[in-house]
Design a protein around this motif. Structure first.
Motif, PDB file in Angstrom:
ATOM      1  N   ASP A   1      -0.758  22.881  -4.619  1.00 48.35           N
ATOM      2  CA  ASP A   1       0.082  22.783  -5.519  1.00 48.35           C
ATOM      3  C   ASP A   1       0.214  21.520  -5.796  1.00 48.35           C
ATOM      4  O   ASP A   1       1.499  20.965  -6.675  1.00 48.35           O
ATOM      5  CB  ASP A   1       1.499  23.588  -4.938  1.00 48.35           C
ATOM      6  CG  ASP A   1       1.909  22.916  -3.861  1.00 48.35           C
ATOM      7  OD1 ASP A   1       1.367  22.254  -3.340  1.00 48.35           O
ATOM      8  OD2 ASP A   1       3.140  23.468  -3.274  1.00 48.35           O
ATOM      9  N   ARG A   2      -0.289  20.430  -5.184  1.00 46.21           N
ATOM     10  CA  ARG A   2       0.031  18.828  -5.551  1.00 46.21           C
ATOM     11  C   ARG A   2       1.116  18.352  -5.041  1.00 46.21           C
ATOM     12  O   ARG A   2       1.553  17.307  -5.638  1.00 46.21           O
ATOM     13  CB  ARG A   2      -0.446  18.655  -7.024  1.00 46.21           C
ATOM     14  CG  ARG A   2      -1.774  19.261  -7.811  1.00 46.21           C
ATOM     15  CD  ARG A   2      -2.935  18.949  -6.979  1.00 46.21           C
ATOM     16  NE  ARG A   2      -3.060  17.175  -7.113  1.00 46.21           N
ATOM     17  CZ  ARG A   2      -3.979  16.683  -6.326  1.00 46.21           C
ATOM     18  NH1 ARG A   2      -4.723  17.265  -5.506  1.00 46.21           N
ATOM     19  NH2 ARG A   2      -4.316  15.341  -6.413  1.00 46.21           N
ATOM     20  N   SER A   3       1.761  18.798  -4.147  1.00 52.34           N
ATOM     21  CA  SER A   3       3.225  18.427  -3.771  1.00 52.34           C
ATOM     22  C   SER A   3       2.660  17.239  -2.519  1.00 52.34           C
ATOM     23  O   SER A   3       1.797  17.559  -1.886  1.00 52.34           O
ATOM     24  CB  SER A   3       3.971  19.525  -3.089  1.00 52.34           C
ATOM     25  OG  SER A   3       3.227  20.063  -2.002  1.00 52.34           O
ATOM     26  N   VAL A   4       3.431  16.297  -2.234  1.00 53.19           N
ATOM     27  CA  VAL A   4       3.308  15.283  -1.649  1.00 53.19           C
ATOM     28  C   VAL A   4       4.121  15.727  -0.073  1.00 53.19           C
ATOM     29  O   VAL A   4       5.167  16.108  -0.006  1.00 53.19           O
ATOM     30  CB  VAL A   4       4.110  13.905  -1.861  1.00 53.19           C
ATOM     31  CG1 VAL A   4       3.978  12.710  -0.677  1.00 53.19           C
ATOM     32  CG2 VAL A   4       3.481  13.288  -3.152  1.00 53.19           C
ATOM     33  N   ILE A   5       3.066  15.868   0.866  1.00 48.18           N
ATOM     34  CA  ILE A   5       3.512  16.286   2.179  1.00 48.18           C
ATOM     35  C   ILE A   5       4.315  15.225   2.829  1.00 48.18           C
ATOM     36  O   ILE A   5       5.329  15.232   3.528  1.00 48.18           O
ATOM     37  CB  ILE A   5       2.388  16.785   3.000  1.00 48.18           C
ATOM     38  CG1 ILE A   5       1.532  18.071   2.201  1.00 48.18           C
ATOM     39  CG2 ILE A   5       2.664  17.310   4.351  1.00 48.18           C
ATOM     40  CD1 ILE A   5       0.552  18.630   2.894  1.00 48.18           C
TER      41      ILE A   5
ATOM     42  N   PHE B   1       0.722  -1.137   0.126  1.00 47.02           N
ATOM     43  CA  PHE B   1       0.054  -0.010  -0.226  1.00 47.02           C
ATOM     44  C   PHE B   1       0.918   1.261   0.133  1.00 47.02           C
ATOM     45  O   PHE B   1       1.938   1.214   0.549  1.00 47.02           O
ATOM     46  CB  PHE B   1      -0.926   0.020   1.257  1.00 47.02           C
ATOM     47  CG  PHE B   1      -1.768  -1.048   1.258  1.00 47.02           C
ATOM     48  CD1 PHE B   1      -3.356  -0.912   0.730  1.00 47.02           C
ATOM     49  CD2 PHE B   1      -1.583  -2.347   1.704  1.00 47.02           C
ATOM     50  CE1 PHE B   1      -4.090  -1.790   0.701  1.00 47.02           C
ATOM     51  CE2 PHE B   1      -2.317  -3.283   1.756  1.00 47.02           C
ATOM     52  CZ  PHE B   1      -3.580  -3.145   1.166  1.00 47.02           C
ATOM     53  N   VAL B   2       0.271   2.342  -0.909  1.00 45.12           N
ATOM     54  CA  VAL B   2       1.074   3.547  -0.894  1.00 45.12           C
ATOM     55  C   VAL B   2      -0.072   4.367  -0.275  1.00 45.12           C
ATOM     56  O   VAL B   2      -1.104   4.821  -1.180  1.00 45.12           O
ATOM     57  CB  VAL B   2       1.713   3.887  -2.114  1.00 45.12           C
ATOM     58  CG1 VAL B   2       2.453   5.187  -2.260  1.00 45.12           C
ATOM     59  CG2 VAL B   2       2.716   2.735  -2.615  1.00 45.12           C
ATOM     60  N   LEU B   3       0.091   5.181   0.846  1.00 43.63           N
ATOM     61  CA  LEU B   3      -0.757   6.255   1.174  1.00 43.63           C
ATOM     62  C   LEU B   3      -0.211   7.713   1.341  1.00 43.63           C
ATOM     63  O   LEU B   3       1.207   7.640   1.885  1.00 43.63           O
ATOM     64  CB  LEU B   3      -1.184   5.679   2.689  1.00 43.63           C
ATOM     65  CG  LEU B   3      -2.375   6.361   3.180  1.00 43.63           C
ATOM     66  CD1 LEU B   3      -3.105   5.548   4.068  1.00 43.63           C
ATOM     67  CD2 LEU B   3      -1.658   7.670   4.183  1.00 43.63           C
ATOM     68  N   SER B   4      -0.603   8.472   0.614  1.00 41.03           N
ATOM     69  CA  SER B   4       0.098   9.780   0.358  1.00 41.03           C
ATOM     70  C   SER B   4      -0.875  10.996   0.802  1.00 41.03           C
ATOM     71  O   SER B   4      -2.093  10.677   0.523  1.00 41.03           O
ATOM     72  CB  SER B   4       0.254  10.222  -1.010  1.00 41.03           C
ATOM     73  OG  SER B   4       1.107   8.944  -1.483  1.00 41.03           O
ATOM     74  N   LEU B   5      -0.264  11.773   1.502  1.00 41.49           N
ATOM     75  CA  LEU B   5      -0.913  13.106   1.787  1.00 41.49           C
ATOM     76  C   LEU B   5      -0.497  14.152   1.171  1.00 41.49           C
ATOM     77  O   LEU B   5       0.745  14.381   0.967  1.00 41.49           O
ATOM     78  CB  LEU B   5      -0.580  13.388   3.638  1.00 41.49           C
ATOM     79  CG  LEU B   5      -1.514  14.289   4.007  1.00 41.49           C
ATOM     80  CD1 LEU B   5      -2.653  13.902   4.349  1.00 41.49           C
ATOM     81  CD2 LEU B   5      -0.937  14.681   5.674  1.00 41.49           C
ATOM     82  N   ILE B   6      -1.314  14.817   0.173  1.00 38.74           N
ATOM     83  CA  ILE B   6      -1.087  15.667  -0.703  1.00 38.74           C
ATOM     84  C   ILE B   6      -1.753  17.167  -0.337  1.00 38.74           C
ATOM     85  O   ILE B   6      -2.815  17.167   0.108  1.00 38.74           O
ATOM     86  CB  ILE B   6      -1.642  15.201  -2.282  1.00 38.74           C
ATOM     87  CG1 ILE B   6      -1.094  13.804  -2.196  1.00 38.74           C
ATOM     88  CG2 ILE B   6      -1.414  16.214  -3.062  1.00 38.74           C
ATOM     89  CD1 ILE B   6      -1.865  13.066  -3.534  1.00 38.74           C
TER      90      ILE B   6
END
Length: 81
Positions: free
Chosen positions: A57-61, A48-53
């Motif tokens: 500006d659509r950058s990954v936090i 799993f890949v869980l991303s907070l965006i």
């Protein structure tokens, strides 16, 4: 020779719409969470890949990559951000 395929038509891109009562003027005003998963063929399991965006500006936090994608993993990712 005719090796190349014909070029595909470009799709019309529409601006991203947020909720009507939200006006985003800068970063860190709206965060979005995205969950994706894939399959590891040799081990016969999922990852799993869980991303907070950042919605501006659509950058990954922050992100989480692992063999589980539970709610506690999402909470830990949000706390780290």
């Amino acid at each position: 020779m005719n090796l190349l395929r014909p070029q595909r038509e470009k799709r019309v891109s529409y601006p991203k719409k947020f909720a009507r009562n939200r006006i985003i003027t800068g970063s860190n005003q709206r965060w979005e969470m995205d969950v994706k998963y894939g399959y590891i063929e040799g081990e016969e399991r999922f990852f799993f890949v869980l991303s907070l965006i950042d919605g501006y500006d659509r950058s990954v936090i922050d992100d989480h990559i692992g063999l589980s994608g539970s709610g506690s993993d999402a909470v830990q990712t949000l706390r780290r951000a």
